[in-house]
Scaffold this motif. Structure first.
Motif, PDB file in Angstrom:
ATOM      1  N   HIS A  26      -7.557   5.343  -8.017  1.00 19.98           N
ATOM      2  CA  HIS A  26      -6.323   5.521  -7.384  1.00 19.98           C
ATOM      3  C   HIS A  26      -6.346   4.397  -6.275  1.00 19.98           C
ATOM      4  O   HIS A  26      -5.428   3.500  -6.331  1.00 19.98           O
ATOM      5  CB  HIS A  26      -6.058   6.976  -6.480  1.00 19.98           C
ATOM      6  N   VAL A  27      -7.251   4.283  -5.433  1.00 20.10           N
ATOM      7  CA  VAL A  27      -7.417   3.072  -4.574  1.00 20.10           C
ATOM      8  C   VAL A  27      -8.819   2.663  -4.676  1.00 20.10           C
ATOM      9  O   VAL A  27     -10.058   3.264  -4.740  1.00 20.10           O
ATOM     10  CB  VAL A  27      -7.246   3.516  -2.963  1.00 20.10           C
ATOM     11  N   GLU A  54       3.136   6.913  -6.669  1.00 27.41           N
ATOM     12  CA  GLU A  54       2.146   7.756  -7.177  1.00 27.41           C
ATOM     13  C   GLU A  54       2.735   9.154  -6.888  1.00 27.41           C
ATOM     14  O   GLU A  54       2.727  10.172  -7.639  1.00 27.41           O
ATOM     15  CB  GLU A  54       0.688   7.660  -6.354  1.00 27.41           C
ATOM     16  N   GLN A  55       3.223   9.501  -5.549  1.00 29.75           N
ATOM     17  CA  GLN A  55       3.474  10.832  -5.082  1.00 29.75           C
ATOM     18  C   GLN A  55       4.980  11.112  -6.029  1.00 29.75           C
ATOM     19  O   GLN A  55       5.003  12.189  -6.342  1.00 29.75           O
ATOM     20  CB  GLN A  55       3.958  10.721  -3.648  1.00 29.75           C
ATOM     21  N   ASN A  78       0.779  -1.259   0.160  1.00 39.33           N
ATOM     22  CA  ASN A  78      -0.085   0.100   0.170  1.00 39.33           C
ATOM     23  C   ASN A  78       0.837   1.380  -0.220  1.00 39.33           C
ATOM     24  O   ASN A  78       0.907   2.194  -0.677  1.00 39.33           O
ATOM     25  CB  ASN A  78      -0.897   0.012   1.305  1.00 39.33           C
ATOM     26  N   VAL A  79       1.949   1.432   0.906  1.00 35.30           N
ATOM     27  CA  VAL A  79       2.725   2.590   1.106  1.00 35.30           C
ATOM     28  C   VAL A  79       3.711   2.624  -0.376  1.00 35.30           C
ATOM     29  O   VAL A  79       3.877   3.702  -0.751  1.00 35.30           O
ATOM     30  CB  VAL A  79       3.470   2.462   2.319  1.00 35.30           C
ATOM     31  N   TYR A  80       4.159   1.637  -0.703  1.00 30.85           N
ATOM     32  CA  TYR A  80       4.924   1.490  -2.096  1.00 30.85           C
ATOM     33  C   TYR A  80       4.135   2.253  -3.221  1.00 30.85           C
ATOM     34  O   TYR A  80       4.720   2.951  -3.746  1.00 30.85           O
ATOM     35  CB  TYR A  80       5.485   0.291  -2.219  1.00 30.85           C
ATOM     36  N   LEU A  81       2.891   1.794  -3.320  1.00 34.20           N
ATOM     37  CA  LEU A  81       2.218   2.435  -4.342  1.00 34.20           C
ATOM     38  C   LEU A  81       2.132   3.649  -4.295  1.00 34.20           C
ATOM     39  O   LEU A  81       1.904   4.435  -5.009  1.00 34.20           O
ATOM     40  CB  LEU A  81       0.873   1.637  -4.588  1.00 34.20           C
ATOM     41  N   GLU A  82       1.544   4.263  -3.051  1.00 24.77           N
ATOM     42  CA  GLU A  82       1.378   5.658  -2.531  1.00 24.77           C
ATOM     43  C   GLU A  82       2.597   6.451  -2.807  1.00 24.77           C
ATOM     44  O   GLU A  82       2.676   7.564  -3.387  1.00 24.77           O
ATOM     45  CB  GLU A  82       1.000   5.557  -1.078  1.00 24.77           C
ATOM     46  N   ALA A  83       3.772   5.825  -2.464  1.00 29.67           N
ATOM     47  CA  ALA A  83       5.041   6.685  -2.944  1.00 29.67           C
ATOM     48  C   ALA A  83       5.414   6.521  -4.189  1.00 29.67           C
ATOM     49  O   ALA A  83       5.827   7.801  -4.724  1.00 29.67           O
ATOM     50  CB  ALA A  83       6.257   5.761  -2.240  1.00 29.67           C
ATOM     51  N   THR A 132      -3.015   2.568  -9.750  1.00 29.46           N
ATOM     52  CA  THR A 132      -4.239   1.948  -8.878  1.00 29.46           C
ATOM     53  C   THR A 132      -4.030   0.830  -7.843  1.00 29.46           C
ATOM     54  O   THR A 132      -3.586  -0.264  -8.202  1.00 29.46           O
ATOM     55  CB  THR A 132      -5.424   1.404  -9.752  1.00 29.46           C
ATOM     56  N   ASP A 133      -4.370   1.232  -6.566  1.00 32.66           N
ATOM     57  CA  ASP A 133      -4.164   0.197  -5.395  1.00 32.66           C
ATOM     58  C   ASP A 133      -5.308  -0.647  -5.309  1.00 32.66           C
ATOM     59  O   ASP A 133      -6.321   0.063  -4.739  1.00 32.66           O
ATOM     60  CB  ASP A 133      -3.714   0.888  -4.386  1.00 32.66           C
TER      61      ASP A 133
END
Length: 238
Positions: free
Chosen positions: A210-211, A157-158, A150-155, A170-171
């Motif tokens: 996104h999620v 994306e940022q 979860n955090v890796y994909l968010e990172a 897309t998570d």
């Protein structure tokens, strides 16, 4: 830049990955599929098939061969993963889960990200899990690696936004799905059918979410889990 309709599906030999690959073919996508067991992917209708073991260091080279045989890649869909209950904390289960869900995930998603960065656009969609919401005592390494994903994909994306890269992330976070991953004596609550989950995943991909938590029951439940104080969560019997 306008995206095309070429998709790579890793983890397409069974379960959700197979169902998503099948639906993408029905929607007119040209797809390449990869997994350890190639014999289980021959009837999907893919343009290309490649043996890919995400825990091997040569998995990125296998992915590049698959992309080449498919004629390119606009969408990378990642469905590989393992998970087991491990209340006794057997070392082999914990380490193999980290190797697949942690190292393998990072290896493959990272390679797709670098490919899209060079290409100038792309879409990465990956199955994580609601298990990343809180640490689950019955499955420590599974819930920990899902939180990492979860955090890796968010990172990513940022980072893509900061670098002004046209890369969509897309998570996809399903609840408990009735696949071989959760087979065993224990019956999980609110089990979902893989066919229904695959339909929601393709919807999320087409609408560039996104999620996406799957399904509506888990979209209500997971925020409540997240808000539970630690002293309550550790006393819960799972």
């Amino acid at each position: 830049m306008e995206q095309g309709k070429k998709a790579i599906v890793v983890g397409a030999s069974s379960g959700i990955g197979r169902e998503v690959a099948r639906l993408l073919v029905e929607q007119g996508w040209t797809i390449g599929v990869g997994a350890r067991r190639t014999e289980r992917m021959q009837d999907i209708g893919a343009a290309a098939v490649e043996a890919i073991d995400v825990t091997r260091e040569d998995a990125t080279a296998s992915l590049q061969r698959l992309i080449s045989k498919t004629g390119g890649m606009d969408l990378f869909f990642y469905a590989s993963g393992i998970g087991k209950q491990n209340r006794e904390l057997h070392e082999d289960i914990e380490l193999s889960t980290v190797q697949t869900n942690g190292v393998g995930f990072t290896r493959m998603v990272g390679e797709a990200y670098r490919y899209f960065a060079r290409q100038g656009y792309g879409h990465i969609a990956a199955i994580t899990s609601i298990a990343g919401t809180k640490g689950l005592g019955p499955a420590p390494s599974y819930s920990a690696t899902k939180a990492m994903q979860n955090v890796y994909l968010e990172a990513l994306e940022q980072q893509a936004h900061s670098r002004r890269l046209d890369i969509r992330i897309t998570d996809i976070r399903p609840g408990f799905v009735d696949t071989a991953l959760l087979s065993g004596d224990y019956r999980y609550p609110m089990m979902l059918r893989p066919e229904r989950v695959a339909q929601e995943i393709v919807y999320a991909i087409n609408h560039r979410k996104h999620v996406r938590v799957i399904d509506w029951k888990y979209r209500i439940l997971t925020p409540l889990w997240r808000c539970l104080p630690r002293f309550i969560w550790r006393r819960m019997k799972l």
